[in-house]
Scaffold this motif. Structure first.
Motif, PDB file in Angstrom:
ATOM      1  N   ARG A   1       0.737  -1.335  -0.109  1.00  0.00           N
ATOM      2  CA  ARG A   1      -0.007  -0.240   0.022  1.00  0.00           C
ATOM      3  C   ARG A   1       0.967   1.481  -0.020  1.00  0.00           C
ATOM      4  N   SER A   2       2.008   1.211   0.080  1.00  0.00           N
ATOM      5  CA  SER A   2       3.131   2.193   0.079  1.00  0.00           C
ATOM      6  C   SER A   2       3.562   2.583  -0.986  1.00  0.00           C
ATOM      7  N   CYS A   3       4.418   1.464  -1.682  1.00  0.00           N
ATOM      8  CA  CYS A   3       4.872   1.824  -3.130  1.00  0.00           C
ATOM      9  C   CYS A   3       4.193   1.140  -4.140  1.00  0.00           C
ATOM     10  N   GLU A   4       3.140   0.533  -3.858  1.00  0.00           N
ATOM     11  CA  GLU A   4       2.138  -0.098  -4.895  1.00  0.00           C
ATOM     12  C   GLU A   4       2.899  -1.305  -5.489  1.00  0.00           C
ATOM     13  N   GLN A   5       3.816  -1.753  -5.289  1.00  0.00           N
ATOM     14  CA  GLN A   5       4.377  -2.752  -5.878  1.00  0.00           C
ATOM     15  C   GLN A   5       3.631  -3.936  -5.866  1.00  0.00           C
TER      16      GLN A   5
ATOM     17  N   LEU B   1       2.477  -4.161   3.636  1.00  0.00           N
ATOM     18  CA  LEU B   1       3.654  -3.531   3.392  1.00  0.00           C
ATOM     19  C   LEU B   1       4.571  -4.577   2.701  1.00  0.00           C
ATOM     20  N   CYS B   2       5.504  -4.142   1.908  1.00  0.00           N
ATOM     21  CA  CYS B   2       6.523  -5.131   1.064  1.00  0.00           C
ATOM     22  C   CYS B   2       7.583  -5.112   2.094  1.00  0.00           C
ATOM     23  N   ALA B   3       8.722  -5.818   2.032  1.00  0.00           N
ATOM     24  CA  ALA B   3       9.789  -5.905   2.777  1.00  0.00           C
ATOM     25  C   ALA B   3      10.493  -4.488   3.041  1.00  0.00           C
TER      26      ALA B   3
ATOM     27  N   SER C   1       8.178  -1.744   4.948  1.00  0.00           N
ATOM     28  CA  SER C   1       8.054  -2.009   6.101  1.00  0.00           C
ATOM     29  C   SER C   1       9.523  -1.739   6.824  1.00  0.00           C
ATOM     30  N   ALA C   2      10.525  -1.940   6.344  1.00  0.00           N
ATOM     31  CA  ALA C   2      11.935  -1.534   6.799  1.00  0.00           C
ATOM     32  C   ALA C   2      11.859  -0.040   7.139  1.00  0.00           C
ATOM     33  N   GLU C   3      11.411   0.658   6.005  1.00  0.00           N
ATOM     34  CA  GLU C   3      11.569   2.212   5.971  1.00  0.00           C
ATOM     35  C   GLU C   3      10.656   2.772   7.138  1.00  0.00           C
ATOM     36  N   ALA C   4       9.329   2.159   7.271  1.00  0.00           N
ATOM     37  CA  ALA C   4       8.553   2.670   8.217  1.00  0.00           C
ATOM     38  C   ALA C   4       9.037   2.285   9.743  1.00  0.00           C
ATOM     39  N   ALA C   5       9.799   1.236   9.794  1.00  0.00           N
ATOM     40  CA  ALA C   5      10.349   0.964  11.096  1.00  0.00           C
ATOM     41  C   ALA C   5      11.591   2.007  11.517  1.00  0.00           C
ATOM     42  N   ALA C   6      12.269   2.389  10.612  1.00  0.00           N
ATOM     43  CA  ALA C   6      13.410   3.125  10.634  1.00  0.00           C
ATOM     44  C   ALA C   6      12.991   4.656  11.200  1.00  0.00           C
TER      45      ALA C   6
END
Lengths: 144, 144
Positions: B96-100, B134-136, B139-144
């Motif tokens: 839902r973030s990058c639409e991939q 969220l893709c990998a 979701s890593a970016e969101a955690a950062a």
DNA sequence: GGTCATTTTGTTACAGTATCACAAATATTC
DNA sequence: GAATATTTGTGATACTGTAACAAAATGACC
């Protein structure tokens, strides 16, 4: 490579992978994302193809029919929930003839989906499982 | 009964099952079908409620939030198919973030779905399984 | 009961998504 | 190369969904 395979398959099936259609597939392949029809249309128009919605919709429809693309579903209709426990993830059985919607329990699928997501390092937030087809009554009528 | 349960639950949660919202739920329950927002709106308007789309959308949104109704998904976006064998039933992992959009194989689910459909005497024609999340990377970016 | 803040309802206006109907162009078949 | 079928393009329009704001109803507090 997908494009090459598409060329072969269309030749084998006797359908035409015309320039618009081919270019539409390329556009989808290049983006690696889910694209709206109007987004595809913009790119087609920029390449000199038609500017009106049907141009994109028709090409996309062709690709979906041939199995070269998928239609990703999004919101459109609503149904009352018959078992409103919190956090249940139902499977919808949607009859395309009478439009009745039945809910079935997806708990059997849940584990498999979680595994699958974990293997792709994907964090699922919302799960959608829908079967579109014919309910018992309508399929009996269709057979009659 | 669903309505009674909705009343209790909303009271317990401190949210309001107002007349429009209650009537909207009744409308969905009465029809036993998937209804478009505009179809619901017509009925609401006929009962003297507002005539504009937001009236229906808001009531439906409330019901979905509370778990009293479901949003049935429909067509909106397209993605190239990366493994165009005939008749494969993919699971879509949609970020839902990058639409991939990634495709995973649903064959593990197929059996379970067929069983489920058979138990309801439902004849599935098209199967849709989507995970929105969220893709990998995102979701890593969101955690950062 | 009256006042205030909050929530809910309603409206206008508009953006985004999809299809119909028909004309023009392009391929296919003979 | 003429006839037919398919594909492409266009204009017009229907359907679905949201933003922004005003009016009304509700709940909390004094």
């Amino acid at each position: 490579m997908v494009l090459r395979r598409a060329e072969e398959q269309t030749r084998a099936e006797g359908v035409r992978l015309t320039p618009v259609r081919r270019r539409t597939l390329e556009i989808l392949l290049e983006s690696h994302r889910a694209m709206g029809a109007y987004e595809v249309l913009e790119k087609l128009a920029a390449d000199g193809y038609g500017k009106q919605p049907p141009v994109a919709y028709r090409a996309l429809e062709f690709l979906v029919e041939q199995g070269f693309a998928h239609r990703i579903q999004r919101l459109n209709a609503y149904a009352a929930c018959l078992s409103p426990e919190r956090n249940h993830a139902p499977v919808f059985l949607i009859c395309r003839s009478c439009e009745q919607v039945a809910e079935a329990d997806a708990s059997a699928l849940r584990g498999a989906l979680q595994d699958l997501a974990a293997r792709s390092e994907f964090t699922p937030e919302r799960i959608t499982v829908e079967l579109l087809g014919l309910c018992a009554r309508c399929s009996a009528e269709a057979a009659a």
